[in-house]
Design a protein around this motif. Sequence first.
Motif, PDB file in Angstrom:
ATOM      1  N   VAL A  67       0.850  -1.198   0.000  1.00 54.07           N
ATOM      2  CA  VAL A  67       0.000   0.000   0.000  1.00 54.07           C
ATOM      3  C   VAL A  67       0.882   1.243   0.000  1.00 54.07           C
ATOM      4  O   VAL A  67       2.072   1.165   0.281  1.00 54.07           O
ATOM      5  CB  VAL A  67      -0.954   0.030   1.216  1.00 54.07           C
ATOM      6  CG1 VAL A  67      -1.939  -1.124   1.160  1.00 54.07           C
ATOM      7  CG2 VAL A  67      -0.197   0.013   2.518  1.00 54.07           C
ATOM      8  N   ASP A  71      -4.007   5.541   0.305  1.00 50.79           N
ATOM      9  CA  ASP A  71      -4.858   4.384   0.020  1.00 50.79           C
ATOM     10  C   ASP A  71      -5.870   4.174   1.138  1.00 50.79           C
ATOM     11  O   ASP A  71      -5.621   4.515   2.289  1.00 50.79           O
ATOM     12  CB  ASP A  71      -4.021   3.104  -0.116  1.00 50.79           C
ATOM     13  CG  ASP A  71      -3.219   3.058  -1.401  1.00 50.79           C
ATOM     14  OD1 ASP A  71      -3.514   3.846  -2.321  1.00 50.79           O
ATOM     15  OD2 ASP A  71      -2.297   2.226  -1.481  1.00 50.79           O
ATOM     16  N   ARG A  72      -7.001   3.589   0.785  1.00 50.50           N
ATOM     17  CA  ARG A  72      -7.978   3.145   1.782  1.00 50.50           C
ATOM     18  C   ARG A  72      -7.803   1.647   1.942  1.00 50.50           C
ATOM     19  O   ARG A  72      -7.711   0.917   0.950  1.00 50.50           O
ATOM     20  CB  ARG A  72      -9.396   3.448   1.308  1.00 50.50           C
ATOM     21  CG  ARG A  72      -9.754   4.900   1.371  1.00 50.50           C
ATOM     22  CD  ARG A  72     -11.192   5.113   0.990  1.00 50.50           C
ATOM     23  NE  ARG A  72     -11.770   3.834   0.587  1.00 50.50           N
ATOM     24  CZ  ARG A  72     -12.814   3.674  -0.207  1.00 50.50           C
ATOM     25  NH1 ARG A  72     -13.416   4.686  -0.684  1.00 50.50           N
ATOM     26  NH2 ARG A  72     -13.271   2.493  -0.529  1.00 50.50           N
ATOM     27  N   LYS A 101      -6.885  -3.864   0.273  1.00 51.16           N
ATOM     28  CA  LYS A 101      -6.797  -2.495  -0.239  1.00 51.16           C
ATOM     29  C   LYS A 101      -8.120  -2.224  -0.944  1.00 51.16           C
ATOM     30  O   LYS A 101      -8.578  -3.009  -1.765  1.00 51.16           O
ATOM     31  CB  LYS A 101      -5.631  -2.403  -1.225  1.00 51.16           C
ATOM     32  CG  LYS A 101      -5.381  -1.040  -1.773  1.00 51.16           C
ATOM     33  CD  LYS A 101      -4.136  -1.102  -2.651  1.00 51.16           C
ATOM     34  CE  LYS A 101      -3.866   0.180  -3.338  1.00 51.16           C
ATOM     35  NZ  LYS A 101      -2.669   0.102  -4.185  1.00 51.16           N
ATOM     36  N   THR A 103     -10.719  -0.153  -3.384  1.00 50.58           N
ATOM     37  CA  THR A 103     -10.717   0.701  -4.571  1.00 50.58           C
ATOM     38  C   THR A 103     -12.154   1.143  -4.835  1.00 50.58           C
ATOM     39  O   THR A 103     -13.103   0.549  -4.345  1.00 50.58           O
ATOM     40  CB  THR A 103     -10.161  -0.032  -5.807  1.00 50.58           C
ATOM     41  OG1 THR A 103     -11.000  -1.149  -6.076  1.00 50.58           O
ATOM     42  CG2 THR A 103      -8.731  -0.489  -5.567  1.00 50.58           C
ATOM     43  N   ASP A 104     -12.306   2.155  -5.660  1.00 50.73           N
ATOM     44  CA  ASP A 104     -13.630   2.680  -6.002  1.00 50.73           C
ATOM     45  C   ASP A 104     -14.172   2.052  -7.285  1.00 50.73           C
ATOM     46  O   ASP A 104     -15.211   2.465  -7.761  1.00 50.73           O
ATOM     47  CB  ASP A 104     -13.575   4.200  -6.155  1.00 50.73           C
ATOM     48  CG  ASP A 104     -13.328   4.884  -4.843  1.00 50.73           C
ATOM     49  OD1 ASP A 104     -13.738   4.339  -3.810  1.00 50.73           O
ATOM     50  OD2 ASP A 104     -12.711   5.966  -4.842  1.00 50.73           O
ATOM     51  N   GLU A 105     -13.455   1.072  -7.837  1.00 49.18           N
ATOM     52  CA  GLU A 105     -13.883   0.446  -9.091  1.00 49.18           C
ATOM     53  C   GLU A 105     -15.143  -0.376  -8.874  1.00 49.18           C
ATOM     54  O   GLU A 105     -15.355  -0.940  -7.826  1.00 49.18           O
ATOM     55  CB  GLU A 105     -12.778  -0.455  -9.631  1.00 49.18           C
ATOM     56  CG  GLU A 105     -11.542   0.310 -10.014  1.00 49.18           C
ATOM     57  CD  GLU A 105     -10.459  -0.607 -10.524  1.00 49.18           C
ATOM     58  OE1 GLU A 105     -10.776  -1.721 -10.961  1.00 49.18           O
ATOM     59  OE2 GLU A 105      -9.302  -0.203 -10.470  1.00 49.18           O
TER      60      GLU A 105
END
Length: 106
Positions: A67, A71-72, A101, A103-105
């Motif tokens: 990371v 990062d979230r 980790k 992601t917004d995907e």
Amino acid sequence: MATTLRSVRGVVPLLDRILVQRMKAEAKTASGLYIPEKNVEKLSEAKVLAVGPGALDRDGQRITPSVSPGDRVLIPPFGGSTVKIGDEDYLLFRDSEILAKLTDEK
């Protein structure tokens, strides 16, 4: 044992350690009702603030953390080392303790 510091910038993680700040849960429901602070759950989501350079393997090669700052991530509900800076609590985890980790995907 918590350590009190003046600024989060004064914390530089070593080896494979990662400094995170747990995300705050919403204190208001979707319908607009406010939830008392003691009933708000701790989220397992955190924001990465600082990352160490990475641990060394048996051959002396550096293993870079998975990371990076900003990062979230998903963290375990318990564990980590608490670092108190002002009124805020931050957590130090090893890279291997980070669960995922985010992601917004879609």
